[in-house]
Enzyme design. Structure first.
Site, PDB file in Angstrom:
ATOM      1  N   GLU A 190      52.016  51.082  47.404  1.00 28.52           N
ATOM      2  CA  GLU A 190      51.678  51.905  46.232  1.00 28.52           C
ATOM      3  C   GLU A 190      50.413  52.675  46.576  1.00 28.52           C
ATOM      4  O   GLU A 190      49.400  52.082  46.919  1.00 28.52           O
ATOM      5  CB  GLU A 190      51.498  51.019  45.002  1.00 28.52           C
ATOM      6  N   CYS A 210      44.030  55.145  40.191  1.00 35.14           N
ATOM      7  CA  CYS A 210      45.111  55.924  40.809  1.00 35.14           C
ATOM      8  C   CYS A 210      45.774  56.798  39.762  1.00 35.14           C
ATOM      9  O   CYS A 210      46.319  57.847  40.057  1.00 35.14           O
ATOM     10  CB  CYS A 210      46.120  54.992  41.449  1.00 35.14           C
TER      11      CYS A 210
END
Ligand code: NAP
Ligand code: MG
Length: 515
Positions: free
Chosen positions: A286, A320
């Site tokens: 990720e 993020c």
């Protein structure tokens, strides 16, 4: 029978009792500054001469902890230990494994203020953000425990005459878990507990900016009686220890969350079969984002201001999912931008031990320098509307910054900055806004503020991100509610906190018996 999963509630710090609890917890963390923390392999505490110094980014001379730093040899040993332990752990029952998580969640609930205070000091997270980080970790434990109990049951297959057919899930092997520093509790706990509850054993390499909170979790797993060797705690540098555990032939899977470049490197290294290796390694990676909010002329601007500011500057933009691009259609561009600037000027920046400071420091010197450089680039690519100030005399503080009139292809519109810098772009209409929103190599989160149904429906279909939000902030995905993960260079879309996640850590076995 367990009660149904429910997200852990956040603390209300307007209540003085909660503020007092947090103040006391911060004091406790301060009393422990400078403590030493070992590596843990197979239950053995190992101290090394070389240490990772974890600092308080609000006051960089404060050392939060000195953590032993593993080398290649210890990394090898950790993988071998985990491999040996796997031969036994793999056959424990799913329910038993789930109960270790449930007990760990209970301890974390009891110690939520302490764990959160530790992140206030080790990370520069404000109180609410730090508390939310611990809360998310608790949610992962509770959610994955129940998920494993579900996957542990008999799985449906089509009945076939004269045979008993069954399908069940078995673990993979040794999982190298490599989390980032920015959710040093939630993401670390989520990836680690998913690997453990599915019957794998783990070598956990925490990020070098946040090893102390990682140690605390390893300690909690010891306290709940998790057998030695199931979770091995291996702080060390990414390049040295990271490469060893990713490349090792006994490693079966890598669970990584972090930057695009490191993720791609890991994917490549893991893909290369090593002598003696008997499987294709599985990688979940990720990675970064360049997350965009679109505002059209029909939007509720009050609500847009709130959501944009929270998404762009919460935890200093170091998420993020943080909003780092704002695309406004021309009719409301000036008005909305003015209102955001006005709001951003009110943000208080400083040591987050003080509850009044909404924004703290960025994580370290490297991040500080990188963000500062992007602000300079931004000044050349657009108009500095507010902020831009950087001061690292005491801690790594950067003002909340807005760069307006940015070209969609400018560097600050394309590259992940990972700090409190927002690039604002003008679009002629919603069509163009959507086209710009999809023009980076990333695809993590995105948002639209609009009351136009047709625009929302188009975005629902065409805005290419893993987590899309309408008329709300684009950060703060909740476990179970908004399974999280991105497209394209944002990663493998593993959807952490979702009902498919645990499958990534297992393989299915079909058994047919004819009587
Ligand atoms: P990073 O620099 O990529 O580091 C992530 C982890 O990888 C750290 O533990 C790091 O160790 C380790 N590492 C570094 N080099 C390695 C190597 N060669 N082999 C194996 N491991 C290695 O990322 P970060 O700065 O910690 O985190 C910020 C990034 O994470 C941002 O890009 C953000 O967007 C992304 N992120 C993504 C998600 C998501 O769900 N998509 C969530 C959170 C964060 P060291 O610390 O020792 O270098
Ligand atoms: Mg890093």
């Amino acid at each position: 029978m367990l009660p149904e999963f429910k997200n852990f509630c956040l603390a209300d710090f307007s209540i003085s009792e909660n503020r007092k609890k947090m103040e006391d917890a911060i004091k406790q963390v301060e009393e422990e500054l400078g403590k030493e923390y070992p590596i843990i392999i197979g239950g053995e505490k190992i101290e090394t001469e070389k240490k990772i110094e974890s600092i308080n980014p609000s006051v960089k001379k404060e050392v939060v902890g000195r953590v032993s730093r593993a080398n290649r040899e210890l990394a090898e040993r950790a993988i071998k230990t985990a491999y040996e332990k796997f031969q036994e752990w793999r056959f424990t029952s799913p329910d038993e494994r789930a109960r270790y998580l449930l007990k760990a969640a209970e301890i974390m609930r009891q110690e939520v203020f302490y764990l959160s205070a530790l992140m206030v000091v080790e990370e520069g997270k404000n109180w609410i953000e730090a508390y939310a980080d611990t809360a998310e970790a608790i949610d992962f434990l509770e959610f994955y425990a129940r998920e494993m109990m579900r996957y542990g049951k008999e799985q449906p297959v089509v009945p076939y005459p004269g045979e008993e057919n069954s399908l069940f899930y078995i673990p993979l092997g040794v999982v190298a878990v490599i989390p980032p520093w920015n959710f040093p509790c939630a993401i670390l706990v989520g990836m680690t507990s998913a690997a453990i509850v599915t019957g794998n054993t783990v070598v956990l390499k925490p990020a070098s900016s946040s090893p102390v909170i990682g140690y605390k979790f390893a300690e909690i797993m010891e306290r709940v009686g998790l057998p030695d060797g199931v979770l091995n705690f291996l702080p060390g540098s990414g390049a040295e220890v990271g490469d060893t555990i990713v490349g090792h032939p006994l490693t079966r899977m890598v669970a990584f969350t972090g930057s695009r470049d490191v993720g791609l490197h890991i994917n490549e290294l893991a893909a290369k079969t090593q002598p003696g290796q008997r499987w294709i390694k599985r990688v979940i990676a990720e990675m970064g984002g360049k997350d965009t909010i679109i505002v059209d002329e029909t939007a509720d601007l009050d609500s847009a201001v709130n959501g944009i500011v929270a998404s762009a500057y919460g935890f200093q933009g170091q998420k993020c999912s943080a909003c780092s691009r704002l695309i406004i259609v021309k009719d409301v561009y000036d008005e909305l931008l003015d209102r955001i600037i006005e709001r951003v000027k009110e943000i208080k920046v400083g040591d987050v031990r003080d509850y009044d400071n909404y924004m703290g420091p960025v994580i370290n010197e490297q991040a500080f320098n990188k963000i500062k450089e992007y602000i300079e680039i931004g000044k050349g690519e657009g108009r500095l509307m507010t902020g831009g100030g950087c001061d690292d005399s005491v801690g790594y503080f950067i003002e909340p910054t807005i760069i307006g009139d940015v070209d969609p292809m400018a560097r600050i519109s394309q590259e992940e900055i990972f700090g409190p810098v927002l690039a604002v772009i003008k679009a002629k209409d919603f069509d163009e806004a959507l086209e710009i929103a999809n023009n980076t190599e990333y695809g993590l989160t995105g948002g639209v503020y609009s009351t136009n149904r047709a625009n929302l429906e188009r975005a629902r279909r065409e805005f290419f991100v893993g987590n899309l939000y309408f008329n709300r902030k684009i950060t703060g995905a909740l476990v179970g509610v908004q399974p999280f993960g991105g497209f394209n260079m944002s990663g493998t879309d593993s959807k952490a906190g979702g009902s498919d996640y645990l499958l990534l850590f297992m393989q299915a076995k079909s058994v047919a018996e004819r009587f």
